[in-house]
Write an enzyme that holds these catalytic residues in place. Structure first.
Site, PDB file in Angstrom:
ATOM      1  N   SER A 174       0.823  -1.214   0.000  1.00 54.09           N
ATOM      2  CA  SER A 174       0.000   0.000   0.000  1.00 54.09           C
ATOM      3  C   SER A 174       0.852   1.256   0.000  1.00 54.09           C
ATOM      4  O   SER A 174       0.575   2.225  -0.729  1.00 54.09           O
ATOM      5  CB  SER A 174      -0.926   0.003   1.225  1.00 54.09           C
ATOM      6  N   GLY A 181      -6.573  -3.510  -8.142  1.00 51.59           N
ATOM      7  CA  GLY A 181      -7.626  -2.545  -7.870  1.00 51.59           C
ATOM      8  C   GLY A 181      -7.078  -1.249  -7.327  1.00 51.59           C
ATOM      9  O   GLY A 181      -7.605  -0.164  -7.616  1.00 51.59           O
ATOM     10  N   ARG A 201     -14.603  -6.235 -10.894  1.00 44.80           N
ATOM     11  CA  ARG A 201     -14.679  -5.584  -9.583  1.00 44.80           C
ATOM     12  C   ARG A 201     -15.286  -4.186  -9.708  1.00 44.80           C
ATOM     13  O   ARG A 201     -15.192  -3.533 -10.749  1.00 44.80           O
ATOM     14  CB  ARG A 201     -13.287  -5.532  -8.954  1.00 44.80           C
ATOM     15  N   GLN A 224      -9.309   3.146  -0.813  1.00 45.34           N
ATOM     16  CA  GLN A 224      -8.964   3.433  -2.203  1.00 45.34           C
ATOM     17  C   GLN A 224      -9.806   4.569  -2.757  1.00 45.34           C
ATOM     18  O   GLN A 224      -9.295   5.450  -3.469  1.00 45.34           O
ATOM     19  CB  GLN A 224      -9.131   2.165  -3.045  1.00 45.34           C
ATOM     20  N   ASP A 238      -7.529  -7.371   4.457  1.00 48.88           N
ATOM     21  CA  ASP A 238      -6.780  -8.359   3.677  1.00 48.88           C
ATOM     22  C   ASP A 238      -6.424  -9.593   4.495  1.00 48.88           C
ATOM     23  O   ASP A 238      -6.090 -10.643   3.927  1.00 48.88           O
ATOM     24  CB  ASP A 238      -5.495  -7.743   3.119  1.00 48.88           C
ATOM     25  N   LYS A 273     -13.440  -8.558  -3.649  1.00 48.45           N
ATOM     26  CA  LYS A 273     -11.997  -8.581  -3.838  1.00 48.45           C
ATOM     27  C   LYS A 273     -11.653  -9.384  -5.101  1.00 48.45           C
ATOM     28  O   LYS A 273     -12.495  -9.575  -5.973  1.00 48.45           O
ATOM     29  CB  LYS A 273     -11.331  -9.178  -2.595  1.00 48.45           C
ATOM     30  N   ARG A 281     -14.180 -13.637  -1.467  1.00 44.75           N
ATOM     31  CA  ARG A 281     -13.375 -14.237  -0.402  1.00 44.75           C
ATOM     32  C   ARG A 281     -14.220 -14.840   0.718  1.00 44.75           C
ATOM     33  O   ARG A 281     -13.719 -15.692   1.461  1.00 44.75           O
ATOM     34  CB  ARG A 281     -12.381 -13.210   0.147  1.00 44.75           C
TER      35      ARG A 281
END
Length: 660
Positions: free
Chosen positions: A20, A88, A116, A160, A304, A331, A335
């Site tokens: 990140s 993404g 996505r 994001q 995550d 994601k 998930r």
């Protein structure tokens, strides 16, 4: 397919820079007022996508190992295509940057990224004055537009989206204000402040004003999301471990908080600050874990790592709760579904209700589990960790490079690298077979399928073969590879660094027939087909004194093999028919004489007219899957020097489990 045997060694030195932070550092360096240096940059595929997109926009980025030297964009390049691959973060953050730069750019990505959600980031940017097109075949297209200030309240909990708005706000007139409902990752605002941008934070509200970003001189701390996998392995295997220089931003350590509340002996030490980011060491000691609970904030701060927390829950006795997990469905894969799949393989249950996930476990570990990873890098790494915890197991894919390219080195796993090379081999059963054989032999190996075009150059074909420890070769390359490698046989299906090129097809045929009690020696036989496998079958059956006739759609090919091996041109009453052609009109029209006592069909994945005829007449039938098993076992033995006791029924059960 990757098979591990339970042996591992944790090594933090292979953990790279935080993903990140690396994304954001590159983006800010690309619009800074001078040249920047970023050390310990993440070298994963996602960050590489951001790096390449910034180059396309006009930034000069030079990499020397994990150090990036960035000369910023002077005049942004318009009318470009930005390939975000699977990232993404790349797509959403650069949407904000491109809106600010005011250039036209089409954003594309792979199949996973294309599925996505992107409207969540385009909506606030449109409200600022940016113009976008959306359509099929691409993510979205930026059309420019003059930006003005905006006051925006988050509709989803997404760092994001927030980052895209803040980046665009650097170029917008007035004050751009973004208010969250719960805290999300704050790397962007911390880095903006550290780089001299006019940004302020008041609780859940971030305000940015048009301003210039100064050049960066930054050491990226280790990726805490990558370290989380090693922490999990240490905890579940009662190992003491220490990880130094790790990013410890509180918006990224929800994973650790949840584990600490569950009884994990994890401490954060030597905490300092690097460019506004808390950085320090993580110490882990053997612990007795109790049921875990994760609130909406915990899940957001561990978004995550939630799959990892759920894996830990699946082998820890009790009832575990994870709230507000719906974002996990958006994601790289769904998930939540992936977590449920892993939990079932580990013997636990995972139920979803009103956006919350509950895992119930007896605290047991599975024996040799096989995991479906849904082509998701984090799910794949979770699966490998759990396979190691269980003392061995397998996963169906290994896309680690997306976020953690040195993952296997970090857990001390060094697999044999095997592959199947052919024209269209993505649906082959060979990877599952090799995983089964590796588990029986207690060896670690990977086995992948590599589809190459029929007209691939000799150079590329050989380069591909040489990149593996062992390779199975299938159509249409068997005879070509035999010639290139100057093999002693006309058709090759097994190549390896420690063996001479050879064919195990004949071995597979003989063993599959013998295992079914078929006495084929000294018998008249029809061979249907004239390819490499058919020729190898001829070579082997001649050693058993069989009389052979070749039947092929192209008579010239049949005649060539007949002449080469001195075969019979007329056998009217064969004892057996062995077919090496897929179902087609020619195959369906072959009639079985009354003399036929068995039928073998190598093409096992589709329909077969010969199989149907054998079934109707209750003639002994042998499936090509059994040949695959025996020839694959022979290849495995040649590559590894380890023979596995024959157990075709065991393989069928393993195959059914993998398919399930």
């Amino acid at each position: 397919m990757l098979c591990v045997n339970g042996q591992f060694n944790i090594d933090c030195d292979y953990v790279g820079g935080d993903k990140s932070v690396s994304h954001r550092a590159l983006i800010l360096a690309a619009i800074a007022d001078g040249d920047s240096v970023i050390r310990n940059l993440s070298l994963c595929d996602d960050v590489a996508a951001t790096c390449e997109c910034l180059r396309v926009l006009g930034a000069d980025i030079r990499l020397d190992g994990a150090t990036a030297y960035v000369r910023p964009i002077t005049v942004p390049i318009s009318g470009v295509t930005l390939n975000c691959r699977n990232s993404g973060t790349t797509a959403r953050l650069l949407a904000g940057l491109v809106a600010g730069l005011g250039v036209r750019a089409k954003f594309v990505g792979d199949e996973s990224l294309t599925s996505r959600p992107m409207e969540r980031v385009l909506d606030p940017l449109r409200k600022m004055g940016a113009r976008f097109n959306t359509g099929s075949g691409y993510l979205f297209e930026s059309l420019g537009g003059k930006l003005t200030e905006i006051t925006y309240r988050a509709k989803v909990n997404s760092a994001q989206v927030k980052s895209a708005v803040l980046l665009a706000g650097l170029f917008a007139d007035g004050e751009t204000t973004y208010t969250e409902n719960i805290p999300t990752r704050n790397h962007t605002e911390l880095m903006l402040r550290g780089a001299g941008a006019d940004v302020s934070v008041d609780g859940l509200t971030v305000t940015v004003r048009k301003s210039t970003v100064h050049a960066l001189n930054l050491d990226v701390p280790r990726d805490v999301s990558s370290v989380a996998f090693l922490v999990t392995l240490a905890l579940l295997c009662d190992r003491k471990a220490r990880f130094d220089g790790v990013l410890l931003n509180e918006r990224r350590t929800g994973f650790i908080r949840v584990l600490q509340r569950s009884g994990a002996d994890i401490t954060l030490e030597n905490v300092t600050e690097r460019f506004g980011e808390p950085t320090g060491d993580i110490a882990v000691k053997p612990s007795r874990l109790k049921p875990s609970y994760a609130s909406e904030t915990d899940v957001c701060d561990a978004i995550d790592e939630v799959p990892l927390l759920c894996c830990i829950a699946a082998v820890t006795q009790g009832r575990h709760e994870f709230h507000a997990v719906d974002e996990l469905r958006r994601k790289e894969s769904d998930r939540v579904r992936a977590i449920q799949s892993i939990a079932v393989k580990l013997g636990a249950t995972a139920e979803v209700s009103n956006g919350s996930l509950t895992i119930t476990s007896e605290g047991c570990k599975a024996v040799n589990p096989h995991f479906n990873c849904f082509n998701d890098h984090r799910i794949a790494m979770c699966a490998v960790i759990m396979a190691l915890v269980c003392g061995g197991g397998s996963v169906d894919c290994a896309p680690f490079d997306v976020s953690f390219p040195n993952f296997l080195q970090a857990v001390g796993v060094t697999p044999y690298k095997f592959a199947l090379i052919g024209e269209n081999v993505s649906d082959s059963r060979s990877p599952v077979l090799m995983s089964y054989l590796a588990s029986k032999a207690n060896l670690c190996c990977s086995y992948v399928t590599v589809s190459l075009p029929r007209d691939v150059s000799d150079e590329r074909l050989l380069e591909t073969i040489n990149s593996f420890d062992g390779v199975n070769v299938t159509m249409p390359f068997k005879t070509r590879v035999a010639a290139l490698l100057r093999a002693d046989v006309p058709s090759v299906n097994a190549v390896g660094k420690r063996i001479c090129p050879c064919s195990t097809d004949g071995c597979g045929i003989v063993k599959s027939l013998t295992a079914n009690g078929i006495d084929f020696a000294n018998k008249p036989i029809w061979i249907v087909g004239a390819g490499g496998a058919a020729e190898e079958c001829i070579r082997v059956l001649l050693k058993y004194n069989c009389a052979i006739r070749v039947i092929n759609r192209t008579q010239a090919h049949a005649d060539a093999l007949t002449e080469k091996y001195g075969l019979s041109k007329q056998i009217d009453e064969p004892y057996g028919v062995l077919s090496f052609v897929p179902e087609c009109e020619f195959e369906r029209n072959i009639q079985l004489p009354d003399s036929v006592g068995f039928v073998f069909v190598a093409a096992y994945k589709g329909q077969s007219g010969l199989r149907d005829k054998a079934s109707q007449r209750v003639i002994k039938y042998v499936d090509g899957l059994e040949m695959l098993y025996h020839q694959g076992a022979e290849s495995f033995a040649l590559w590894t020097g380890t023979e596995v006791q024959s157990d075709y029924d065991g393989f069928l059960k393993y195959l059914a489990d993998c398919d399930g």
